[in-house]
Design an enzyme around this catalytic site. Structure first.
Site, PDB file in Angstrom:
ATOM      1  N   LYS A  52       0.829  -1.208   0.000  1.00 21.12           N
ATOM      2  CA  LYS A  52       0.000   0.000   0.000  1.00 21.12           C
ATOM      3  C   LYS A  52       0.864   1.259   0.000  1.00 21.12           C
ATOM      4  O   LYS A  52       0.633   2.193  -0.774  1.00 21.12           O
ATOM      5  CB  LYS A  52      -0.931  -0.013   1.228  1.00 21.12           C
ATOM      6  CG  LYS A  52      -2.000  -1.102   1.165  1.00 21.12           C
ATOM      7  CD  LYS A  52      -2.756  -1.267   2.490  1.00 21.12           C
ATOM      8  CE  LYS A  52      -3.808  -2.376   2.365  1.00 21.12           C
ATOM      9  NZ  LYS A  52      -4.560  -2.612   3.620  1.00 21.12           N
ATOM     10  N   GLN A  96      -4.075  -1.587   9.840  1.00 23.78           N
ATOM     11  CA  GLN A  96      -4.165  -2.909   9.225  1.00 23.78           C
ATOM     12  C   GLN A  96      -4.785  -3.920  10.191  1.00 23.78           C
ATOM     13  O   GLN A  96      -4.414  -3.982  11.360  1.00 23.78           O
ATOM     14  CB  GLN A  96      -2.767  -3.362   8.772  1.00 23.78           C
ATOM     15  CG  GLN A  96      -2.754  -4.634   7.947  1.00 23.78           C
ATOM     16  CD  GLN A  96      -3.450  -4.506   6.593  1.00 23.78           C
ATOM     17  OE1 GLN A  96      -3.524  -3.416   6.018  1.00 23.78           O
ATOM     18  NE2 GLN A  96      -3.985  -5.594   6.098  1.00 23.78           N
ATOM     19  N   ASP A 119     -10.558   3.085   4.867  1.00 26.92           N
ATOM     20  CA  ASP A 119     -10.967   1.674   4.815  1.00 26.92           C
ATOM     21  C   ASP A 119     -12.485   1.508   4.870  1.00 26.92           C
ATOM     22  O   ASP A 119     -12.989   0.397   4.641  1.00 26.92           O
ATOM     23  CB  ASP A 119     -10.366   0.906   6.003  1.00 26.92           C
ATOM     24  CG  ASP A 119      -9.044   0.239   5.657  1.00 26.92           C
ATOM     25  OD1 ASP A 119      -8.917  -0.237   4.515  1.00 26.92           O
ATOM     26  OD2 ASP A 119      -8.170   0.186   6.536  1.00 26.92           O
TER      27      ASP A 119
HETATM   28  N1  GUN Z   1      -7.116  -6.731   6.519  1.00 25.57           N
HETATM   29  C1  GUN Z   1      -7.609  -7.421   5.458  1.00 25.57           C
HETATM   30  N2  GUN Z   1      -8.111  -6.569   4.545  1.00 25.57           N
HETATM   31  C2  GUN Z   1      -7.930  -5.327   5.023  1.00 25.57           C
HETATM   32  C3  GUN Z   1      -8.229  -4.029   4.517  1.00 25.57           C
HETATM   33  O1  GUN Z   1      -8.788  -3.836   3.437  1.00 25.57           O
HETATM   34  N3  GUN Z   1      -7.860  -2.998   5.304  1.00 25.57           N
HETATM   35  C4  GUN Z   1      -7.259  -3.168   6.517  1.00 25.57           C
HETATM   36  N4  GUN Z   1      -6.973  -2.078   7.238  1.00 25.57           N
HETATM   37  N5  GUN Z   1      -6.974  -4.346   7.013  1.00 25.57           N
HETATM   38  C5  GUN Z   1      -7.304  -5.419   6.267  1.00 25.57           C
END
Ligand code: GUN
Length: 304
Positions: A52, A96, A119
């Site tokens: 990311k 995350q 998110d």
């Molecule tokens: N863990 C699995 N998918 C995601 C996501 O799209 N965002 C975040 N922050 N954590 C995740």
């Protein structure tokens, strides 16, 4: 021959479309800024966050990664989030998931300002999703919708079956499909006769986190199959089961000692589906693209 839905190519399209918007913001005020917070040592999470941050930088956005130790407390994490909430140059904050178990994830999600919640996990933004009102959407389900749209797959009127009911994928996925006028069924571990329910699907979404669990008996011939799962296989017998009809998977296992597989059996889906997303290279790149899109969108809103 089934059509392979190339997530990497669609990701590139989306990122190209974001570039002029990022350039405009950078010229007028400043580039969009994303803060990514990673708590602990989960190897998959480390890879996701690195990817990311790297994509942000390639697009000319500002990004920073905050790594905190496994033993971090809820209070310590909340304090860091508050600092990012206050920072003028940060438009998006992502924490995350999953978080270590001593951390109260709900308090963490509530602490992120909804206008910086790239998110789409904050309860306010989840409520906006339920109401079909504008707000950042969870990146993976939003990415799946974008992939369907850009691949010309008709959602309105389709029978869509979502396997998995997580807050991050299954639930928002079902809502987005419903808003796009699909007839939606959500399945999970307690669903009776799961294969029969899955075989109703014109569009089958696998998001339960079980390697190659959806085999031939779950897939209606001609269905569109979207595989959100990503599982690393290190057991040889399991690798051999998965490689039935997909010899490249066994070759990868021989080479690396492990292989990535989705929640759908790769050989069976290639044989039965009309179109499907591979793992890797299907849904994963779309998640990142939508995170970038959400960050740009939040920056545009905040900077006027
Ligand atoms: N863990 C699995 N998918 C995601 C996501 O799209 N965002 C975040 N922050 N954590 C995740």
């Amino acid at each position: 021959m089934a059509r392979i839905l190339d997530g990497k190519a669609i990701q590139q399209q989306i990122l190209e479309e974001l570039k002029p918007r990022i350039a405009r913001l950078a010229a007028a005020r400043r580039p969009p800024g994303l803060a990514a917070v990673l708590v602990g040592e989960n190897p998959a999470s480390q890879i996701y966050v690195a990817s990311k941050v790297k994509t942000c930088r390639e697009l000319g956005m500002h990004s920073e990664e905050l790594r905190l130790p496994e033993a971090t407390t809820t209070e310590e994490l909340l304090e860091r989030i508050e600092q990012y909430n206050e920072r003028e140059d940060i438009d998006g904050i992502l924490v995350q998931m999953p978080l270590p178990k001593q951390i109260d994830s709900r308090r963490v999600l509530l602490a992120i300002r909804p206008e910086k919640d790239v998110d789409g996990f904050h309860p306010f933004n989840v409520g906006q999703l339920v109401a079909n009102a504008p707000a950042p959407r969870a990146c993976t389900p939003a990415g799946v919708m974008e992939l369907l749209r850009r691949s010309g797959i008709e959602v309105a009127g389709a029978e869509a079956v979502v396997v998995g009911r997580s807050d991050i994928v299954g639930k928002p996925m079902a809502l987005l499909l419903m808003h796009a006028h699909a007839t939606v069924t959500i399945c999970h571990s307690r669903t009776r006769d799961l294969p029969a329910v899955c075989r109703r699907a014109d569009i089958l979404i696998a998001a339960m986190g079980r390697p190659a669990f959806l085999t031939a008996e779950f897939i209606r011939p001609g269905a569109v199959v979207i595989d959100v799962g990503i599982n690393r296989i290190t057991d040889r017998a399991e690798a051999e089961r998965i490689a039935r009809g997909a010899p490249a998977k066994l070759a990868a296992f021989e080479k690396n000692g492990s292989v990535l597989v989705g929640d759908v059996h790769p050989g069976d889906v290639a044989e039965l589906a009309s179109a499907y997303t591979p793992v890797p290279g299907g849904v994963g790149p779309l998640t990142i693209a939508m995170l970038m899109a959400n960050t740009v969108e939040c920056a545009e809103k905040r900077l006027g």
